[in-house]
Scaffold this motif. Sequence first.
Motif, PDB file in Angstrom:
ATOM      1  N   LYS A  94       0.860  -1.187   0.000  1.00  0.00           N
ATOM      2  CA  LYS A  94       0.000   0.000   0.000  1.00  0.00           C
ATOM      3  C   LYS A  94       0.893   1.232   0.000  1.00  0.00           C
ATOM      4  O   LYS A  94       1.771   1.375   0.856  1.00  0.00           O
ATOM      5  CB  LYS A  94      -0.898  -0.008   1.244  1.00  0.00           C
ATOM      6  CG  LYS A  94      -1.887   1.137   1.293  1.00  0.00           C
ATOM      7  CD  LYS A  94      -2.821   0.975   2.477  1.00  0.00           C
ATOM      8  CE  LYS A  94      -3.863   2.057   2.495  1.00  0.00           C
ATOM      9  NZ  LYS A  94      -4.794   1.876   3.611  1.00  0.00           N
TER      10      LYS A  94
ATOM     11  N   ARG B  19      -0.392   4.862 -12.307  1.00  0.00           N
ATOM     12  CA  ARG B  19      -1.418   3.815 -12.160  1.00  0.00           C
ATOM     13  C   ARG B  19      -1.376   2.832 -13.334  1.00  0.00           C
ATOM     14  O   ARG B  19      -1.531   1.627 -13.148  1.00  0.00           O
ATOM     15  CB  ARG B  19      -2.812   4.431 -12.045  1.00  0.00           C
ATOM     16  CG  ARG B  19      -3.113   5.001 -10.683  1.00  0.00           C
ATOM     17  CD  ARG B  19      -4.571   5.411 -10.569  1.00  0.00           C
ATOM     18  NE  ARG B  19      -4.811   6.166  -9.359  1.00  0.00           N
ATOM     19  CZ  ARG B  19      -4.962   5.626  -8.154  1.00  0.00           C
ATOM     20  NH1 ARG B  19      -4.898   4.327  -8.002  1.00  0.00           N
ATOM     21  NH2 ARG B  19      -5.169   6.386  -7.103  1.00  0.00           N
TER      22      ARG B  19
ATOM     23  N   ARG C 112      -0.667  -1.268 -12.966  1.00  0.00           N
ATOM     24  CA  ARG C 112      -1.967  -1.945 -13.018  1.00  0.00           C
ATOM     25  C   ARG C 112      -1.874  -3.455 -12.877  1.00  0.00           C
ATOM     26  O   ARG C 112      -2.809  -4.081 -12.409  1.00  0.00           O
ATOM     27  CB  ARG C 112      -2.747  -1.550 -14.257  1.00  0.00           C
ATOM     28  CG  ARG C 112      -2.227  -2.084 -15.551  1.00  0.00           C
ATOM     29  CD  ARG C 112      -3.120  -1.709 -16.733  1.00  0.00           C
ATOM     30  NE  ARG C 112      -2.382  -1.911 -17.971  1.00  0.00           N
ATOM     31  CZ  ARG C 112      -1.904  -0.941 -18.710  1.00  0.00           C
ATOM     32  NH1 ARG C 112      -2.117   0.313 -18.366  1.00  0.00           N
ATOM     33  NH2 ARG C 112      -1.223  -1.196 -19.804  1.00  0.00           N
TER      34      ARG C 112
ATOM     35  N   LYS D  97       0.135  -5.729  -7.451  1.00  0.00           N
ATOM     36  CA  LYS D  97      -0.831  -5.747  -6.347  1.00  0.00           C
ATOM     37  C   LYS D  97      -0.530  -4.578  -5.414  1.00  0.00           C
ATOM     38  O   LYS D  97      -0.316  -4.761  -4.215  1.00  0.00           O
ATOM     39  CB  LYS D  97      -0.748  -7.077  -5.614  1.00  0.00           C
ATOM     40  CG  LYS D  97      -1.203  -8.252  -6.451  1.00  0.00           C
ATOM     41  CD  LYS D  97      -1.103  -9.549  -5.684  1.00  0.00           C
ATOM     42  CE  LYS D  97      -1.569 -10.702  -6.529  1.00  0.00           C
ATOM     43  NZ  LYS D  97      -0.511 -11.346  -7.266  1.00  0.00           N
ATOM     44  N   VAL D  98      -0.509  -3.385  -5.986  1.00  0.00           N
ATOM     45  CA  VAL D  98      -0.205  -2.177  -5.230  1.00  0.00           C
ATOM     46  C   VAL D  98      -1.488  -1.374  -5.072  1.00  0.00           C
ATOM     47  O   VAL D  98      -2.143  -1.034  -6.059  1.00  0.00           O
ATOM     48  CB  VAL D  98       0.866  -1.321  -5.951  1.00  0.00           C
ATOM     49  CG1 VAL D  98       1.088  -0.003  -5.228  1.00  0.00           C
ATOM     50  CG2 VAL D  98       2.167  -2.092  -6.062  1.00  0.00           C
ATOM     51  N   GLU D  99      -1.833  -1.101  -3.816  1.00  0.00           N
ATOM     52  CA  GLU D  99      -2.967  -0.219  -3.545  1.00  0.00           C
ATOM     53  C   GLU D  99      -2.396   1.193  -3.493  1.00  0.00           C
ATOM     54  O   GLU D  99      -1.587   1.514  -2.629  1.00  0.00           O
ATOM     55  CB  GLU D  99      -3.621  -0.573  -2.208  1.00  0.00           C
ATOM     56  CG  GLU D  99      -4.815   0.285  -1.898  1.00  0.00           C
ATOM     57  CD  GLU D  99      -5.436  -0.025  -0.546  1.00  0.00           C
ATOM     58  OE1 GLU D  99      -6.325   0.725  -0.131  1.00  0.00           O
ATOM     59  OE2 GLU D  99      -5.024  -1.005   0.103  1.00  0.00           O
TER      60      GLU D  99
ATOM     61  N   ILE E 262      -2.941   5.107  -3.068  1.00  0.00           N
ATOM     62  CA  ILE E 262      -3.794   6.194  -2.568  1.00  0.00           C
ATOM     63  C   ILE E 262      -3.096   7.490  -2.949  1.00  0.00           C
ATOM     64  O   ILE E 262      -1.969   7.743  -2.526  1.00  0.00           O
ATOM     65  CB  ILE E 262      -3.959   6.133  -1.025  1.00  0.00           C
ATOM     66  CG1 ILE E 262      -4.382   4.737  -0.564  1.00  0.00           C
ATOM     67  CG2 ILE E 262      -4.926   7.209  -0.549  1.00  0.00           C
ATOM     68  CD1 ILE E 262      -5.715   4.277  -1.049  1.00  0.00           C
TER      69      ILE E 262
ATOM     70  N   HIS F 282      -5.027   6.868   5.797  1.00  0.00           N
ATOM     71  CA  HIS F 282      -4.442   5.669   5.196  1.00  0.00           C
ATOM     72  C   HIS F 282      -2.968   5.492   5.578  1.00  0.00           C
ATOM     73  O   HIS F 282      -2.418   4.406   5.398  1.00  0.00           O
ATOM     74  CB  HIS F 282      -4.537   5.725   3.669  1.00  0.00           C
ATOM     75  CG  HIS F 282      -5.917   5.528   3.143  1.00  0.00           C
ATOM     76  ND1 HIS F 282      -6.502   4.290   3.041  1.00  0.00           N
ATOM     77  CD2 HIS F 282      -6.838   6.419   2.680  1.00  0.00           C
ATOM     78  CE1 HIS F 282      -7.713   4.425   2.541  1.00  0.00           C
ATOM     79  NE2 HIS F 282      -7.947   5.710   2.316  1.00  0.00           N
TER      80      HIS F 282
END
Length: 136
Positions: free
Chosen positions: A29, A44, A48, A51-53, A55, A72
């Motif tokens: 994250k 982004r 894509r 598995k990177v969130e 914010i 966050h």
Amino acid sequence: VERAPDVQPRTRHRSSERQPNPYADLVGKVVVFGGHDRLETAVRNRLREAKVELIWCTAQSGLNLAQQGESHISSADLVLIVTGYASHSLTEKAIQSAKKSGIAPEMINTTGMTKLLEAIELGLKTKLLQKRLGTS
């Protein structure tokens, strides 16, 4: 020696036409403060398959979203501040929130996509290595 003009190599370097994605194995994250819409879209797109969130909090997205981004930080693996595109107030809020959570934010002094992606890759791989070695 005469050769036919249409000689093709027998083997190809890659088995597929798609370029390999160096960021596909990243996990974590990431909270980013600063930047602009095109930079966010470009990053982004590159991440894509990972598995990177991600914010993203900018001055353009409004103060309310920036405050949500602060919430966050406590669960983030990596906090980045793009200093070239972050206002002083946004930078200060991000630093204060990170200090409260015990996380050291990383200042990115460039505004380029490549350097930002390198910082994300290096930060997440460092976290993964720390977890594997048990030094986190």
